[in-house]
Design an enzyme around this catalytic site. Structure first.
Site: not given
Ligand code: GLU
Length: 505
Positions: A262-264
């Site tokens: 994910s982006k995180r």
């Protein structure tokens, strides 16, 4: 294939482009170029509530850095523009009207409160509310209004949305180029919103209309869009248009294999998940990018190409041109691809070695200047050529080579303990005598003379070479000692030996 291939990358400018998005763009590009077709960039910005300042520029800059060029796009107009959906908004109403006209879409007047109540009611019964074939006749929509009633409601400007009328009791046969045939029973589908009363189409409508008008032949996109496939195919049928072929790319998974990258994850797992640095316009938070971390674009494209594809051989290094030549949709895998940061560094090491030394020198000069050294370019070139094999990034160069430019001011304690013995001072004094006598201080000459001298003294090699290295480098590492000595020259070599004797004895 004699069809003229046209594919598109259709990001929504809702934030930075995740490397998964870059891979989607890359596969589209490779497929288009392989078949002599066109690759389009279309900005899907119909959802104004999710618009993020700077995201479109970021997307274009990322593609540009990766060398993924598009034939048509916002700044590269072709015959099917504009390529930004917000600039096409007037055109969608006509298409949704077509669907209303042929009974494949309807007005829904249900208010947010009404729908909320339905949702809660369903929850209490342990089910999930879904607006579709099973219950739409009982809901607040035009399906059971007379033409006259509908007209009145519209004239009164009652708020509405337009929903797609999913065909009831039908099995859809869908085909995906990567996954093969998929059957979906329309009973499980809901009537998605196509158009909102603010005059804006939703993603689904705009996407299909644009793919049709832009003559897209293949839709290549992430697996997260697979659930939308039944609706999209149904929309093509409802319009009476020929659908493009679809290919849904496998997910990119976290290095652990557990879940989608994910982006995180970038911040949490310590490697970039974005192609270039992103500065959030609202919070100012900075997310690392491959470019700023010193990776080469070749590294990123090669690594991404192999996340879900291979050419059927063991080959792992591919230039963009080679990927174009070898790429086949049929060789894209179905299952998720684990992201491997170490493998990425391995690619980076390879591509750094491939860079022309002159380019590496140009990138190293500012680092040297920041360390207050300003050597001749030819000297830097020689040093870079010697040490680059040990480097993965240009930012490693200084640590690997500072002793070519500045004398050590201290000695690594562990190395000193190992290399500097009780008799080292004495032997270094003798070595100084030997070196002083040398007229020719070239590497080969120094090496031959010193080795000879060691032999005639009947010494072990390490007795001389270890304290010599420690004196010149400050630690027990670095390339060939004689190369270092010859590079820094006789006077500097002697001065470093004197300094070491002073410091270490
Ligand atoms: N706008 C969609 C996205 O952000 C496009 C999906 C598609 O390619 O159809 O990914």
């Amino acid at each position: 294939m004699n069809q003229h291939i046209r594919v598109r990358f259709a990001p929504s400018p809702t934030g930075p482009l995740h490397i998964g998005g870059v891979r989607t763009a890359l596969y589209n590009y490779l497929f288009a170029k392989k078949h002599g077709g066109d690759f389009l960039l279309r900005i899907e910005d119909t959802d104004q509530t999710r618009f993020v300042e700077g995201a479109e520029t970021y997307i274009k800059e990322s593609l540009d850095w990766c060398g993924i060029s598009y034939d048509e796009g916002p700044e590269q107009p072709g015959d099917c523009g504009p390529y930004r959906q917000s600039e096409r908004k007037d055109l969608y109403a006509e298409y949704v009207d077509q669907l209303i006209g042929n009974g494949r879409a309807y007005y829904a007047f249900d208010t947010a409160e009404e729908l909320d109540a339905k949702r809660k009611e369903a929850e209490q019964q342990g089910t999930k509310f879904s607006y579709g074939p099973k219950n739409r006749d009982d809901l607040n929509n035009s399906l059971h209004l007379s033409a006259e009633e509908l007209k009145v409601r519209l004239e009164n400007e009652e708020a509405y949305v337009i929903r797609f009328k999913t065909e009831a009791h039908k099995t859809l046969e869908l085909h995906d180029e990567i996954r093969g045939y998929i059957e979906v029973d329309t009973e499980v589908l809901d009537d998605k919103i196509l158009f909102k009363s603010d005059g804006m189409p939703t993603y689904h409508l705009a996407n299909i209309v644009d793919d049709h008008l832009m003559k897209i032949t293949h839709v290549i996109r992430g697996e997260e869009w697979l659930p939308s496939l039944p609706l999209h195919v149904s929309l093509y049928q409802a319009f009476g248009w020929e659908a493009p072929k679809f290919a849904h790319l496998p997910l990119i998974l976290k290095p652990s294999g557990k879940g989608k990258l994910s982006k995180r994850d970038g911040d949490q797992l310590g490697f970039p998940v974005f192609p270039i640095e992103w500065i959030d316009p609202a919070s100012g938070a900075v997310s690392a990018g491959y470019r700023e971390e010193g990776y080469l674009p070749e590294t990123l494209t090669n690594m991404l190409a192999l996340l879900g594809w291979n050419d059927g051989t063991d080959q792992e290094f591919f230039s963009l041109e080679e990927m174009v030549e070898k790429f086949e949709l049929s060789r894209v895998h179905k299952s998720g691809a684990k992201f491997d940061p170490e493998k990425t560094e391995w690619f980076q090491h390879h591509y750094l070695q491939e860079q022309p030394v002159e380019d590496l020198v140009d990138q190293f000069l500012p680092i040297l200047a920041s360390n207050d050294v300003y050597p001749e370019k030819t000297y830097v070139k020689e040093v870079v050529a010697t040490i680059k094999e040990r480097a993965t990034f240009v930012s490693d160069f200084w640590e690997l080579s500072f002793f070519y430019f500045v004398a050590p001011t201290e000695f690594d304690a562990k190395s000193a303990k190992k290399a500097w013995k009780n008799d080292s001072e004495e032997w270094m004094r003798a070595l100084i005598g030997k070196l002083e006598s040398l007229e020719d201080f070239s590497k080969d000459k120094v090496q031959a003379e010193v080795k000879d001298w060691i032999n005639t003294q009947g010494l072990g090699f390490g007795k001389i070479m270890q304290p010599l290295r420690l004196s010149l480098v400050g630690a027990m590492r670095g390339p060939d000692v004689f190369h270092i000595a010859a590079s820094i020259g006789k006077a500097e070599t002697l001065s470093r030996l004197h300094f070491a004797m002073e410091k270490l004895s």
